[in-house]
Design a protein around this motif. Sequence first.
Motif, PDB file in Angstrom:
ATOM      1  N   LYS A   1       2.979  -3.619  14.793  1.00  0.00           N
ATOM      2  CA  LYS A   1       2.882  -3.996  13.742  1.00  0.00           C
ATOM      3  C   LYS A   1       3.507  -3.754  12.535  1.00  0.00           C
ATOM      4  CE  LYS A   1      -0.933  -6.910  11.619  1.00  0.00           C
ATOM      5  NZ  LYS A   1      -1.301  -6.102  10.463  1.00  0.00           N
TER       6      LYS A   1
ATOM      7  N   ALA B   1       3.558 -11.181  -0.311  1.00  0.00           N
ATOM      8  CA  ALA B   1       3.507 -10.250   0.843  1.00  0.00           C
ATOM      9  C   ALA B   1       2.487 -10.444   2.130  1.00  0.00           C
ATOM     10  CB  ALA B   1       3.044  -8.850   0.181  1.00  0.00           C
ATOM     11  N   GLU B   2       1.448 -11.288   1.755  1.00  0.00           N
ATOM     12  CA  GLU B   2       0.505 -11.640   2.741  1.00  0.00           C
ATOM     13  C   GLU B   2       1.149 -12.616   3.782  1.00  0.00           C
ATOM     14  OE1 GLU B   2      -3.589 -12.102   1.656  1.00  0.00           O
ATOM     15  OE2 GLU B   2      -3.698 -13.324   3.626  1.00  0.00           O
TER      16      GLU B   2
ATOM     17  N   TYR C   1       9.280  -8.021   5.863  1.00  0.00           N
ATOM     18  CA  TYR C   1       9.239  -7.805   4.398  1.00  0.00           C
ATOM     19  C   TYR C   1      10.775  -7.552   3.815  1.00  0.00           C
ATOM     20  CZ  TYR C   1       7.209  -6.053   0.165  1.00  0.00           C
ATOM     21  OH  TYR C   1       6.706  -6.163  -1.240  1.00  0.00           O
TER      22      TYR C   1
ATOM     23  N   SER D   1       1.607 -10.119  -4.179  1.00  0.00           N
ATOM     24  CA  SER D   1       0.566  -9.989  -3.198  1.00  0.00           C
ATOM     25  C   SER D   1       0.243 -11.229  -2.317  1.00  0.00           C
ATOM     26  CB  SER D   1      -0.760  -9.158  -3.505  1.00  0.00           C
ATOM     27  OG  SER D   1      -1.595 -10.429  -3.974  1.00  0.00           O
TER      28      SER D   1
ATOM     29  N   HIS E   1      -6.405 -15.818  -1.996  1.00  0.00           N
ATOM     30  CA  HIS E   1      -5.870 -15.534  -3.475  1.00  0.00           C
ATOM     31  C   HIS E   1      -6.103 -17.060  -4.178  1.00  0.00           C
ATOM     32  CE1 HIS E   1      -3.533 -12.800  -0.894  1.00  0.00           C
ATOM     33  NE2 HIS E   1      -3.278 -11.981  -1.911  1.00  0.00           N
TER      34      HIS E   1
ATOM     35  N   ALA F   1      -4.886  -4.423   5.988  1.00  0.00           N
ATOM     36  CA  ALA F   1      -4.627  -4.464   7.205  1.00  0.00           C
ATOM     37  C   ALA F   1      -5.823  -3.868   8.064  1.00  0.00           C
ATOM     38  CB  ALA F   1      -3.290  -3.821   7.158  1.00  0.00           C
ATOM     39  N   ASP F   2      -5.415  -3.369   9.265  1.00  0.00           N
ATOM     40  CA  ASP F   2      -6.182  -2.318  10.090  1.00  0.00           C
ATOM     41  C   ASP F   2      -6.501  -0.916   9.652  1.00  0.00           C
ATOM     42  OD1 ASP F   2      -6.451  -4.753  11.645  1.00  0.00           O
ATOM     43  OD2 ASP F   2      -4.945  -3.747  13.002  1.00  0.00           O
TER      44      ASP F   2
ATOM     45  N   THR G   1      -4.925  -5.129  -1.814  1.00  0.00           N
ATOM     46  CA  THR G   1      -3.773  -4.696  -1.267  1.00  0.00           C
ATOM     47  C   THR G   1      -3.606  -3.320  -1.052  1.00  0.00           C
ATOM     48  OG1 THR G   1      -2.741  -4.947  -3.225  1.00  0.00           O
ATOM     49  CG2 THR G   1      -2.765  -6.632  -1.926  1.00  0.00           C
TER      50      THR G   1
ATOM     51  N   LEU H   1       2.446  -0.808   4.616  1.00  0.00           N
ATOM     52  CA  LEU H   1       3.615  -0.843   3.596  1.00  0.00           C
ATOM     53  C   LEU H   1       2.667  -1.168   2.375  1.00  0.00           C
ATOM     54  CD1 LEU H   1       6.131  -2.981   5.053  1.00  0.00           C
ATOM     55  CD2 LEU H   1       6.207  -0.668   4.712  1.00  0.00           C
ATOM     56  N   GLN H   2       3.245  -0.307   0.919  1.00  0.00           N
ATOM     57  CA  GLN H   2       2.476  -0.683  -0.226  1.00  0.00           C
ATOM     58  C   GLN H   2       2.410  -2.138  -0.582  1.00  0.00           C
ATOM     59  OE1 GLN H   2       4.394   1.813  -3.253  1.00  0.00           O
ATOM     60  NE2 GLN H   2       2.683   1.629  -4.339  1.00  0.00           N
ATOM     61  N   ASN H   3       1.640  -2.608  -1.018  1.00  0.00           N
ATOM     62  CA  ASN H   3       1.428  -3.913  -1.349  1.00  0.00           C
ATOM     63  C   ASN H   3       0.942  -4.930  -0.158  1.00  0.00           C
ATOM     64  OD1 ASN H   3       1.453  -3.422  -4.139  1.00  0.00           O
ATOM     65  ND2 ASN H   3       3.867  -3.496  -4.237  1.00  0.00           N
ATOM     66  N   GLU H   4       1.190  -4.520   0.941  1.00  0.00           N
ATOM     67  CA  GLU H   4       0.914  -5.340   2.028  1.00  0.00           C
ATOM     68  C   GLU H   4      -0.441  -5.553   1.873  1.00  0.00           C
ATOM     69  OE1 GLU H   4       1.024  -4.914   6.851  1.00  0.00           O
ATOM     70  OE2 GLU H   4       1.287  -3.125   5.719  1.00  0.00           O
ATOM     71  N   GLY H   5      -0.908  -7.023   2.370  1.00  0.00           N
ATOM     72  CA  GLY H   5      -2.357  -7.371   2.345  1.00  0.00           C
ATOM     73  C   GLY H   5      -3.324  -6.527   3.268  1.00  0.00           C
TER      74      GLY H   5
ATOM     75  N   SER I   1       7.788  -4.318   8.328  1.00  0.00           N
ATOM     76  CA  SER I   1       8.684  -3.857   7.342  1.00  0.00           C
ATOM     77  C   SER I   1       9.925  -5.005   7.709  1.00  0.00           C
ATOM     78  CB  SER I   1       9.317  -2.326   8.219  1.00  0.00           C
ATOM     79  OG  SER I   1       8.468  -1.399   7.866  1.00  0.00           O
TER      80      SER I   1
ATOM     81  N   MET J   1       4.318 -11.859   6.426  1.00  0.00           N
ATOM     82  CA  MET J   1       4.183 -11.375   7.761  1.00  0.00           C
ATOM     83  C   MET J   1       4.103 -12.610   8.852  1.00  0.00           C
ATOM     84  SD  MET J   1       4.166  -8.211   6.836  1.00  0.00           S
ATOM     85  CE  MET J   1       3.821  -7.459   5.334  1.00  0.00           C
TER      86      MET J   1
END
Lengths: 454, 454, 454, 454
Positions: free
Chosen positions: B314, B344-345, B322, B341, B439, A369-370, A411, A363-367, B319, B348
């Motif tokens: 994941k 957003a982190e 969020y 952000s 952050h 990830a993998d 991000t 997802l956009q702006n998600e931290g 999604s 999850m």
Amino acid sequence: SNKLKKFIVSPYDPRYRFWELFLIVLVVYSAWVCPFELAFLRNLPSKLVLVENIVNGFFAIDIVMTFFVAYVDSKTHLLVDDRKRVAVRYLSTWFIFDVCSTAPFQPIILLFTHKGNDLSFKVLNLLRLWRLNRVSTLFARLEKDIRFNYFWTRCSKLISVTLFAVHCAGCFNYMLADRYPYPENTWIGAVMPTFRSESLWTRYVTALYWSITTLTTTGYGDLHAENPREMLFDIFYMLFNLGLTAYLIGNMTNLVVHGTSRTQKFRDSIYAASEFAARNQLPVSIKEQMLSHFCLQFKTEGYNQKTMLNGLPKGIRSSIAYSLFFPILRRAYLFHGVSNSFIAELVMEVQPEYFPPKEDIILQNEGAADIYLIVSGAVNMITTINGNEQVYAKVTNGDMFGEVGALCNITQPFTFRTAELSQLLRISRTRLREAIQNHREDNDILMNNLFQKL
Amino acid sequence: SNKLKKFIVSPYDPRYRFWELFLIVLVVYSAWVCPFELAFLRNLPSKLVLVENIVNGFFAIDIVMTFFVAYVDSKTHLLVDDRKRVAVRYLSTWFIFDVCSTAPFQPIILLFTHKGNDLSFKVLNLLRLWRLNRVSTLFARLEKDIRFNYFWTRCSKLISVTLFAVHCAGCFNYMLADRYPYPENTWIGAVMPTFRSESLWTRYVTALYWSITTLTTTGYGDLHAENPREMLFDIFYMLFNLGLTAYLIGNMTNLVVHGTSRTQKFRDSIYAASEFAARNQLPVSIKEQMLSHFCLQFKTEGYNQKTMLNGLPKGIRSSIAYSLFFPILRRAYLFHGVSNSFIAELVMEVQPEYFPPKEDIILQNEGAADIYLIVSGAVNMITTINGNEQVYAKVTNGDMFGEVGALCNITQPFTFRTAELSQLLRISRTRLREAIQNHREDNDILMNNLFQKL
Amino acid sequence: SNKLKKFIVSPYDPRYRFWELFLIVLVVYSAWVCPFELAFLRNLPSKLVLVENIVNGFFAIDIVMTFFVAYVDSKTHLLVDDRKRVAVRYLSTWFIFDVCSTAPFQPIILLFTHKGNDLSFKVLNLLRLWRLNRVSTLFARLEKDIRFNYFWTRCSKLISVTLFAVHCAGCFNYMLADRYPYPENTWIGAVMPTFRSESLWTRYVTALYWSITTLTTTGYGDLHAENPREMLFDIFYMLFNLGLTAYLIGNMTNLVVHGTSRTQKFRDSIYAASEFAARNQLPVSIKEQMLSHFCLQFKTEGYNQKTMLNGLPKGIRSSIAYSLFFPILRRAYLFHGVSNSFIAELVMEVQPEYFPPKEDIILQNEGAADIYLIVSGAVNMITTINGNEQVYAKVTNGDMFGEVGALCNITQPFTFRTAELSQLLRISRTRLREAIQNHREDNDILMNNLFQKL
Amino acid sequence: SNKLKKFIVSPYDPRYRFWELFLIVLVVYSAWVCPFELAFLRNLPSKLVLVENIVNGFFAIDIVMTFFVAYVDSKTHLLVDDRKRVAVRYLSTWFIFDVCSTAPFQPIILLFTHKGNDLSFKVLNLLRLWRLNRVSTLFARLEKDIRFNYFWTRCSKLISVTLFAVHCAGCFNYMLADRYPYPENTWIGAVMPTFRSESLWTRYVTALYWSITTLTTTGYGDLHAENPREMLFDIFYMLFNLGLTAYLIGNMTNLVVHGTSRTQKFRDSIYAASEFAARNQLPVSIKEQMLSHFCLQFKTEGYNQKTMLNGLPKGIRSSIAYSLFFPILRRAYLFHGVSNSFIAELVMEVQPEYFPPKEDIILQNEGAADIYLIVSGAVNMITTINGNEQVYAKVTNGDMFGEVGALCNITQPFTFRTAELSQLLRISRTRLREAIQNHREDNDILMNNLFQKL
């Protein structure tokens, strides 16, 4: 590939397997003919005697042959081809039984006594039924052989047992009637007073009909026990039937439960997902992602394969990962020029995943990830401008995404959504960092690759 | 949304679905009428012939139509609308069978021979039964469709199979009697000597009655086989019934086991909790918390949903998190002014939890624990003064608690206990700290928010 | 404790519960008498009419009362006592059905028409059977009530259903015979030509006898359908029986599987342990420890309770740990003088464990392990000198062991073996160290306690 | 080993066990003879009276003896041998029942009244059936005793229950006929008008035959109820049979499911592995490794034993690890001279694993992995030169491999592949490093050993 000693046959030899199968056919013939002779044939026709002697001959050959067939030791799981050990094992186990079920008692005894009771010979013939253990061994092997469907293997086993029981009980019950002093006072004589003069076919069908009417507990009552002797036999037969019926139902239940468990698990997942979406008023798009994920998993049997892979030891899982993913990682732009050992370390931790179309992966702006590597399929890079989603680019076969976020720890700049059914490799960010720390010399190459792309 | 090629129909088109459903109705008619004609109607009435030809016509149309219906490829899971591939696929699979089950054999053969055996035509008509595979396909689809209850789908499938078996066996058994040379020596003739002159209704009901009496193994015996031919048919029918009955029971057991498993799991939990409380002499208040927790979980199907969420990849879980929690966290006082952000982190890792009324969430003097955010419901802040519990304040919708303990690393100053059924979000203390470390710029804003509140 | 609005009754009020139970008794009476009247009583005796009117009166009272009974909202799980909402809910759901099943149709219609068809009134009476839904609600509640044994609740439900089916079918079948124009051509008339003049008792028992003979598929055949009307009824009844029998067997299987699962799991564990010991030639003492561990776990239902505790949320588990272990830890010599918050932190991580007699807990020379606190029972300290085991000391209720090894990081100086059935608390070494790091001020007190003991 | 108080017998004493078994035989006799006497023997032969008195004598002895048998307390799981507590326990539980089932009512009452109703005495005799609870206790114990096969224990229990039900129902039904005023109007009199003058054997077999015909729901109908009294008994018997049959089937299903679950799990694994290999086009060698791994696990029951070991507490697992692996590690060249406590720490973390022949354990160029120690079997060191695999060396019993890679942190120089079925110990690299950090003094010895080998 292993060479056995001279004159010793492997039990896996296709010719030996064929011989075994041929004997199974003869066993089925014996099992059918033994009770039949006993009940219906007062005077054995000479043709049948000939056939029987030939059959016995084949089994005699098999007894001799067993001394030359290697066996698998149950402790070491290795093939034993030492002729002495083979012989000792056979002599100390089933040899006696095999000989007794093959020996032609009638001629032997006649040699000495010149006169024999017809019935007792025929009863001795029932020793032939020992051969049936070959059929049971065959079924035990078929059940473990995945080339054969478990449901049908099991069903044919149950049908065989049922048919054999029906045949035996029918023959035995007829014998009781046939040898009873008052024919009109027997189960068959009561409705067919001159039954002895009826055709063999009519008598056999009637016996089978009674037998199966009782076994299935239909019990019309048109044919029923008329004297205590028959009642006693009926009592034992019905008790046996009770057990057999319960066993049949138990087996069928087992097969039905096993056969529908996947569908039920699937339905439970789908139901729980729908309930969850409704309760939490999730957007339709997310609900559909959930449902299509479970549908895909159901179709690809994803769940079972995951369980199976977890059951394998680390060595085999490494082999699989190496064989499947090494060439793919080797071709990825990010790993151009890095050492093989770096990729070999990484490859063990790679996770293959299937995604149905239109599923969000990142997802956009998600931290951070993998990292994902596309094996097949296509993924859209989507950016949201003023609330409208726009497809920025499409990445396909062999491309990577998520690596910028993961390596630079920023991000995610884009949403990545599958365009079609895609197979991706997921590389854990943590694992990648660990691999980099173990191979400091590859870090620069990796970063260089990354910056050249950017 | 995907546009198909010209003249190609989608299999998901509602009009096509309706057409399929209409054909199912015709199939059911065919399946009923085929055996019935064979057994009861020596001379087919012209009306019935007309109806049959119309039905055949519809199936002929369907054969043509199938060449224009797209299909889903089993490998790529994509819709194939290439006309050639559609045609090749159909021709190489079921085309021949469909044609054979539709072709009007009687007129064709009469064209050439001018004379035909009535019976053999009728037997050829049994090819129509091939159409039943449509019904089996329909049931297979319904079983996977969660809009239909699994129990009733499965039951109606089993009832259909049973009724069809009863109908077929009844018709066939009547045919045996009808064509037997000595009518008084048949199962129906023995009790109804002039059965051929009885009304069609009486004969059909009698045949069905015999059939179901045998299938359910009731076997009154008022109607029973009278000649070897009927006995032979009975033997096969009873054997089939044995299998069918076992299959019915197996299915029912499966459904019962599945249907009661939730209640049983619930009862096991409740029982284990009561036993545990009794054995350890737990205070009544704690015991009641345990029991009401399991009751709530049972009512909200909490257990299944947890399992379901764990099975998702994941991406989808992100999604969902969020979509559900971002707006709630955004509104919380602690996160005023922090970057998107950061939230957003954090989002999850948020865990939604339901709590029944009067359940302790945080205990006074407990070490620093997690942070809770109230989504709905209300929670009492309770302080114990001189051993008496006093409600200090009530926190509700949108409030947070536990954050002081978690961020300042001090023991909890209050006990927090739900006042009513509440949904809370749990934010792990460890995760929050990790997010703060990633952050650093948001740390000051967060601490500022906290101190302003204090 | 919650006060309801005036004139509103709680559904949990014991007096209301008793009223409900009383109505259930009336329902059972109605369910039995409705089909019986229809079949056997051409002219209703006035006594029965009176009883019926009284019963109807009670149900009429219940309809009025339902407007004053609070209900539990399915969303908020709270009791609703608002009179308007209660009324709206009842009117929009079962009100119509309840009225129809209570209304005295016969008097009402007679008022207008002065003449009524006897049979149609009686059929209208069958509307009374709607009341049976109360019984089904009762059983659904009993199944979730752990005060009642699940097996017997379920069995009595199945028996009730079976008896009701037998009763209804018997009555209906008698009615068919009773109203058939040719009495001698009915199932009962064929063997009892003057059946109408037989006593009510004989006729009812005969009807029940036929009914149950058919339901259990015994089907003696002494009583059987004689005309198409009876055959048709039989067909439906037998089909229903097929389903009912399968349902009964399915339920019984479910109960048997559930009832024996604990024993089977126990046997599997014991078998695997024995096999493992035999294969690895383990010393007898270790084998016996394994077996006695599983026996103890089986007797104390340890496995189920562990699963149950894992299913609880953290809040409740903390309450339990606090309530059970805080006083015990507080009394332990090692924690004399340490802060409450230190113990509160530690208490959450404590694991209670049961050990059968003669089981090794810590082995001499083993590396530093966990700390154990004895709640009940006794443990021997054993030291091995020249290969001979010697009991050095015995530690009991309230003592600790393993703390020297864990805190000073040395190997264990003694073997600790239970002398009798003991309950121990296990404190993880790692967790203890973490707690010490969080409470540096308590470290000195702790170490001081330890050295004073040494 | 524990000495009991004087005159107190242990319930585990073999002589007491034999006595219990002897009483079971007498119970079986009583259970058979009680209903038989009631139904068939109008005048009890004096021989039978004598036998009965002797049997009663034995049970009287047992009542006295029970006051001297210790019992196991259900709370402490210890043997209680206090004579007073033993007596109190017996008197407050089963004493009254035992006395009632043993008392010779007939002589006692005759003493007072001089004349007694024959039937009522015989009915009182049915109190003897209370003794059957001993049989049920025996079966409950056998079910938990792993020396007896669960399947056959359960089956013999079910057969016993069935036979007893058949015997009782047969006797009771005969009694109904025998005492009915119109003999020709009874189930047996209708077909055998002079049944009272038939031999005992004929009457008993006929009764049993009717009983089992009804129980198995065969219901031929040759013998069936003729009067309301018999019908009523039949109704209850058939209802009971419905339950019993369902219970039998439920038990059988349970046993079948349990008996085939291992094979089914195996087949599922094999199937999933084959599917996975086919879908991913894995090389044949890897596919064969997967299959042979699952085959080996199936044969050695590896899966169940793993589950069992996980269920054991840490103490026992330590004992097992210590007993099995300490001597093996002690002998390994790498650990020559290191401290016992180092090995003791390591030994707890060792994992035993079985490998079928030709399975890869470590792959060439794989990153540093775990260390393996060969307990039995042999492993080939394979190196790939120019794409050809060459066996470089063979390591066997007592050797180690993988230690160079693990300790020096280099990639594996060789592929290690089993040559035959091998048992290996796996030592986790991480655990080894932790152990080294805890025992710094052993590090040099270890490294010295390693370099000496290289």
